[in-house]
Design an enzyme around this catalytic site. Structure first.
Site, PDB file in Angstrom:
ATOM      1  N   ASN A  17      61.218 -82.829 -10.675  1.00  0.00           N
ATOM      2  CA  ASN A  17      62.354 -82.513  -9.814  1.00  0.00           C
ATOM      3  C   ASN A  17      62.199 -81.116  -9.240  1.00  0.00           C
ATOM      4  O   ASN A  17      61.213 -80.432  -9.512  1.00  0.00           O
ATOM      5  CB  ASN A  17      63.679 -82.683 -10.583  1.00  0.00           C
ATOM      6  CG  ASN A  17      63.745 -81.766 -11.780  1.00  0.00           C
ATOM      7  OD1 ASN A  17      63.753 -80.542 -11.633  1.00  0.00           O
ATOM      8  ND2 ASN A  17      63.771 -82.339 -12.976  1.00  0.00           N
ATOM      9  N   ASP A  40      65.757 -87.472 -16.964  1.00  0.00           N
ATOM     10  CA  ASP A  40      66.520 -88.403 -17.804  1.00  0.00           C
ATOM     11  C   ASP A  40      65.639 -89.538 -18.317  1.00  0.00           C
ATOM     12  O   ASP A  40      65.821 -90.027 -19.413  1.00  0.00           O
ATOM     13  CB  ASP A  40      67.687 -88.985 -17.008  1.00  0.00           C
ATOM     14  CG  ASP A  40      68.757 -87.928 -16.773  1.00  0.00           C
ATOM     15  OD1 ASP A  40      68.999 -87.129 -17.702  1.00  0.00           O
ATOM     16  OD2 ASP A  40      69.336 -87.872 -15.668  1.00  0.00           O
ATOM     17  N   LYS A  42      43.747 -93.457 -13.598  1.00  0.00           N
ATOM     18  CA  LYS A  42      44.483 -93.393 -12.340  1.00  0.00           C
ATOM     19  C   LYS A  42      44.744 -94.805 -11.806  1.00  0.00           C
ATOM     20  O   LYS A  42      43.827 -95.634 -11.767  1.00  0.00           O
ATOM     21  CB  LYS A  42      43.660 -92.592 -11.323  1.00  0.00           C
ATOM     22  CG  LYS A  42      44.397 -92.374 -10.032  1.00  0.00           C
ATOM     23  CD  LYS A  42      43.528 -91.691  -8.992  1.00  0.00           C
ATOM     24  CE  LYS A  42      44.251 -91.709  -7.659  1.00  0.00           C
ATOM     25  NZ  LYS A  42      43.390 -91.359  -6.540  1.00  0.00           N
ATOM     26  N   PRO A  52      64.715 -88.158 -24.690  1.00  0.00           N
ATOM     27  CA  PRO A  52      65.676 -87.580 -25.640  1.00  0.00           C
ATOM     28  C   PRO A  52      66.517 -86.520 -24.937  1.00  0.00           C
ATOM     29  O   PRO A  52      66.025 -85.838 -24.035  1.00  0.00           O
ATOM     30  CB  PRO A  52      64.769 -86.926 -26.693  1.00  0.00           C
ATOM     31  CG  PRO A  52      63.460 -86.715 -26.017  1.00  0.00           C
ATOM     32  CD  PRO A  52      63.318 -87.817 -25.003  1.00  0.00           C
ATOM     33  N   ASP A  53      67.760 -86.404 -25.341  1.00  0.00           N
ATOM     34  CA  ASP A  53      68.603 -85.330 -24.805  1.00  0.00           C
ATOM     35  C   ASP A  53      68.426 -84.114 -25.717  1.00  0.00           C
ATOM     36  O   ASP A  53      68.915 -84.094 -26.853  1.00  0.00           O
ATOM     37  CB  ASP A  53      70.071 -85.770 -24.753  1.00  0.00           C
ATOM     38  CG  ASP A  53      70.927 -84.767 -23.985  1.00  0.00           C
ATOM     39  OD1 ASP A  53      70.773 -83.550 -24.229  1.00  0.00           O
ATOM     40  OD2 ASP A  53      71.728 -85.198 -23.135  1.00  0.00           O
ATOM     41  N   ILE A  54      67.704 -83.133 -25.228  1.00  0.00           N
ATOM     42  CA  ILE A  54      67.325 -81.980 -26.051  1.00  0.00           C
ATOM     43  C   ILE A  54      68.568 -81.196 -26.477  1.00  0.00           C
ATOM     44  O   ILE A  54      68.752 -80.872 -27.654  1.00  0.00           O
ATOM     45  CB  ILE A  54      66.336 -81.072 -25.278  1.00  0.00           C
ATOM     46  CG1 ILE A  54      65.096 -81.878 -24.896  1.00  0.00           C
ATOM     47  CG2 ILE A  54      65.953 -79.847 -26.117  1.00  0.00           C
ATOM     48  CD1 ILE A  54      64.188 -81.210 -23.883  1.00  0.00           C
ATOM     49  N   PHE A  87      73.879 -76.352 -19.377  1.00  0.00           N
ATOM     50  CA  PHE A  87      74.059 -76.210 -17.932  1.00  0.00           C
ATOM     51  C   PHE A  87      74.348 -77.583 -17.350  1.00  0.00           C
ATOM     52  O   PHE A  87      73.917 -78.598 -17.896  1.00  0.00           O
ATOM     53  CB  PHE A  87      72.789 -75.621 -17.284  1.00  0.00           C
ATOM     54  CG  PHE A  87      72.844 -74.126 -17.141  1.00  0.00           C
ATOM     55  CD1 PHE A  87      72.778 -73.313 -18.264  1.00  0.00           C
ATOM     56  CD2 PHE A  87      72.978 -73.532 -15.895  1.00  0.00           C
ATOM     57  CE1 PHE A  87      72.833 -71.931 -18.144  1.00  0.00           C
ATOM     58  CE2 PHE A  87      73.040 -72.158 -15.756  1.00  0.00           C
ATOM     59  CZ  PHE A  87      72.969 -71.351 -16.881  1.00  0.00           C
ATOM     60  N   LYS A 128      81.194 -82.781 -19.494  1.00  0.00           N
ATOM     61  CA  LYS A 128      79.842 -82.619 -20.067  1.00  0.00           C
ATOM     62  C   LYS A 128      79.873 -81.729 -21.303  1.00  0.00           C
ATOM     63  O   LYS A 128      79.135 -81.947 -22.260  1.00  0.00           O
ATOM     64  CB  LYS A 128      78.891 -82.054 -19.006  1.00  0.00           C
ATOM     65  CG  LYS A 128      77.443 -82.252 -19.352  1.00  0.00           C
ATOM     66  CD  LYS A 128      76.530 -82.163 -18.156  1.00  0.00           C
ATOM     67  CE  LYS A 128      76.602 -83.415 -17.294  1.00  0.00           C
ATOM     68  NZ  LYS A 128      75.687 -83.398 -16.159  1.00  0.00           N
ATOM     69  N   LYS A 186      78.306 -83.192 -24.667  1.00  0.00           N
ATOM     70  CA  LYS A 186      77.135 -82.561 -25.295  1.00  0.00           C
ATOM     71  C   LYS A 186      77.510 -81.861 -26.597  1.00  0.00           C
ATOM     72  O   LYS A 186      76.632 -81.495 -27.383  1.00  0.00           O
ATOM     73  CB  LYS A 186      76.504 -81.546 -24.339  1.00  0.00           C
ATOM     74  CG  LYS A 186      76.088 -82.137 -22.999  1.00  0.00           C
ATOM     75  CD  LYS A 186      74.627 -82.539 -22.994  1.00  0.00           C
ATOM     76  CE  LYS A 186      74.272 -83.167 -21.642  1.00  0.00           C
ATOM     77  NZ  LYS A 186      72.884 -83.586 -21.557  1.00  0.00           N
TER      78      LYS A 186
HETATM   79  O1  C5P Z   1      73.193 -84.761 -18.841  1.00  0.00           O
HETATM   80  P1  C5P Z   1      72.717 -83.678 -17.960  1.00  0.00           P
HETATM   81  O2  C5P Z   1      71.246 -83.756 -17.634  1.00  0.00           O
HETATM   82  O3  C5P Z   1      73.525 -83.455 -16.719  1.00  0.00           O
HETATM   83  O4  C5P Z   1      72.937 -82.342 -18.846  1.00  0.00           O
HETATM   84  C1  C5P Z   1      72.517 -81.121 -18.445  1.00  0.00           C
HETATM   85  C2  C5P Z   1      72.322 -80.232 -19.634  1.00  0.00           C
HETATM   86  O5  C5P Z   1      71.682 -80.899 -20.704  1.00  0.00           O
HETATM   87  C3  C5P Z   1      71.424 -79.061 -19.337  1.00  0.00           C
HETATM   88  O6  C5P Z   1      71.782 -77.997 -20.167  1.00  0.00           O
HETATM   89  C4  C5P Z   1      70.049 -79.623 -19.677  1.00  0.00           C
HETATM   90  O7  C5P Z   1      69.114 -78.586 -19.955  1.00  0.00           O
HETATM   91  C5  C5P Z   1      70.354 -80.433 -20.906  1.00  0.00           C
HETATM   92  N1  C5P Z   1      69.506 -81.627 -21.071  1.00  0.00           N
HETATM   93  C6  C5P Z   1      68.610 -81.690 -22.117  1.00  0.00           C
HETATM   94  N2  C5P Z   1      67.854 -82.818 -22.303  1.00  0.00           N
HETATM   95  C7  C5P Z   1      67.971 -83.872 -21.470  1.00  0.00           C
HETATM   96  C8  C5P Z   1      68.877 -83.824 -20.404  1.00  0.00           C
HETATM   97  C9  C5P Z   1      69.614 -82.683 -20.220  1.00  0.00           C
HETATM   98  O8  C5P Z   1      68.495 -80.706 -22.863  1.00  0.00           O
HETATM   99  N3  C5P Z   1      67.231 -84.937 -21.671  1.00  0.00           N
END
Ligand code: C5P
Length: 407
Positions: free
Chosen positions: A213, A282, A292, A310-312, A332, A346, A350
């Site tokens: 992105n 995501d 390739k 994974p959502d870090i 953020f 959010k 989170k």
């Molecule tokens: O869910 P969204 O992507 O909008 O959330 C944004 C926040 O979550 C940011 O702080 C981003 O760094 C964190 N994030 C993360 N891992 C992901 C998706 C988002 O740490 N897979």
């Protein structure tokens, strides 16, 4: 950053080819809001003219202790008393030797000696050939001037004008600006350890292609620089971005969200604050091809299947240390509309105490931004400004919240 706004810097140049870089440094300092009074030794004038430095600083340059322009004929007293700091850049081996001995046979060394030592800091940016730098006499003199209260800023490594390679180059003007800003920054995060994610992630489709992105990493790096300047120990886990690492910040480079999570998990146990500015993908391609993908002329396109990353941030926020308040988490949110509503939701989702909202298209790749801070008390805005300034302001907001949590 704002740390230099209104500050008066005496910029001393001693003899060295790095004098040409001090012209750019002078420009950077004035752009950052400082006033600059240049003082040059005779040797420095062999490398660059006072005319250049006068034009860039907007002030006449001083070079002689006998300068009759001063009504009392004491430029060494007048110039040093007005300064918030004296920065000698470049600082030659000979000039360091003079400082170590307390000699004062020309204006710049005289001024350094005559400055009120407890009130006017002296910063030195050494510049010399690597053998001169490594010589025991230079190292002995450096230790002496540091013991006498000077702040020695260190040197860069690399190609030297003499054709040799090694230690002894003057730090780049941008690095010296960063050092000076850090020097003046209030130490609001002294002793704190910060872990910051920044930039985009890159999710491979095959060995040469992937999904990413437009995040530039600038906001995360600005926060890292401001936090470091505020006295914190900072580690940045960076996706693929083309940004210089702020001085003194530890950097771990990663590509994918999974790598970013692994790097974060390896560091987070020793952090006091976790700030997730990264724009993490995501989803990632379910099966990255090992070779390739080839166009075979049949017109068929590859079918891509995705799995969720994974959502870090959410993972870290759920950890025991975060739950017990030993780790303060900041998220953020990049949104396109209804910022307050989305940022508030959010923050809940989170599970973080502070969520910082910004408008995605207005921040990605830009040098400035505007932030909306949402916490349990409500929300407040940091109006549009450079990311560098917003980094400083966010550090202030963070320090205030950390102090409140501690009580
Ligand atoms: O869910 P969204 O992507 O909008 O959330 C944004 C926040 O979550 C940011 O702080 C981003 O760094 C964190 N994030 C993360 N891992 C992901 C998706 C988002 O740490 N897979």
């Amino acid at each position: 950053m704002t740390q230099l706004a209104g500050k008066h810097i005496v910029l001393g140049l001693s003899g060295g080819v790095a004098c040409y870089k001090s012209a750019h440094l002078c420009r950077l300092l004035t752009k950052a809001g400082a006033t600059v009074q240049v003082v040059m030794t005779e040797a420095a004038e062999q490398f660059i003219t006072p005319v250049t430095m006068q034009a860039l600083s907007g002030r006449t340059v001083y070079g002689s202790q006998w300068d009759a322009r001063e009504p009392n004929n004491m430029p060494h007293i007048n110039l040093s008393r007005e300064a918030d700091a004296v920065l000698v850049a470049p600082c030659s081996a000979d000039f360091i030797a003079k400082l170590a001995q307390g000699r004062a046979d020309e204006l710049l060394s005289l001024l350094c000696l005559a400055r009120p030592i407890e009130r006017i800091p002296l910063l030195l940016a050494p510049a010399m050939n690597r053998e001169m730098w490594a010589h025991p006499a230079t190292q002995r003199n450096l230790a002496q001037v540091a013991q006498d209260g000077a702040l020695v800023l260190g040197v860069g490594v690399g190609d030297q004008a003499c054709g040799e390679t090694g230690d002894g180059r003057m730090l780049e003007p941008e690095e010296l600006l960063e050092e000076l800003q850090a020097f003046f920054a209030p130490k609001l995060l002294q002793g704190k350890r910060l872990l910051i994610t920044a930039g985009p992630t890159f999710e491979a489709i095959d060995p040469v292609r992937g999904i990413t992105n437009l995040s530039s990493g600038k906001m995360g790096f600005a926060i890292a620089a401001a936090a470091k300047a505020a006295g914190a120990q900072v580690t940045v886990v960076a996706g693929p971005v083309h940004l210089a690492t702020p001085r003194g910040v530890q950097r771990i480079n990663v590509q994918s969200a999974q790598q970013m999570l692994a790097a974060v998990q390896s560091q987070v146990d020793s952090a006091d604050v976790f700030i997730a500015t990264a724009a993490v993908a995501d989803w990632r391609p379910a099966n990255a091809a090992e070779q390739k993908l080839k166009k075979d002329g049949s017109g068929e396109v590859p079918a891509l299947a995705f799995v969720e990353n994974p959502d870090i941030l959410a993972t870290v926020a759920k950890s025991e240390r975060a739950q017990h308040g030993a780790l303060y988490c900041v998220g953020f949110a990049a949104e396109s509309h209804d910022l307050l509503q989305h940022a508030t939701a959010k923050r809940q989702r989170k599970g973080v105490p502070l969520l910082v909202g910004n408008i995605g298209p207005a921040t990605f790749g830009q040098d400035d931004n505007a932030l909306l801070l949402v916490d349990a008390q409500g929300h407040s805005e940091l109006p549009r400004a450079s990311k560098a300034l917003l980094g400083v302001q966010l550090v202030q907001e963070l320090a205030r919240r950390l102090a409140a949590v501690a009580h």
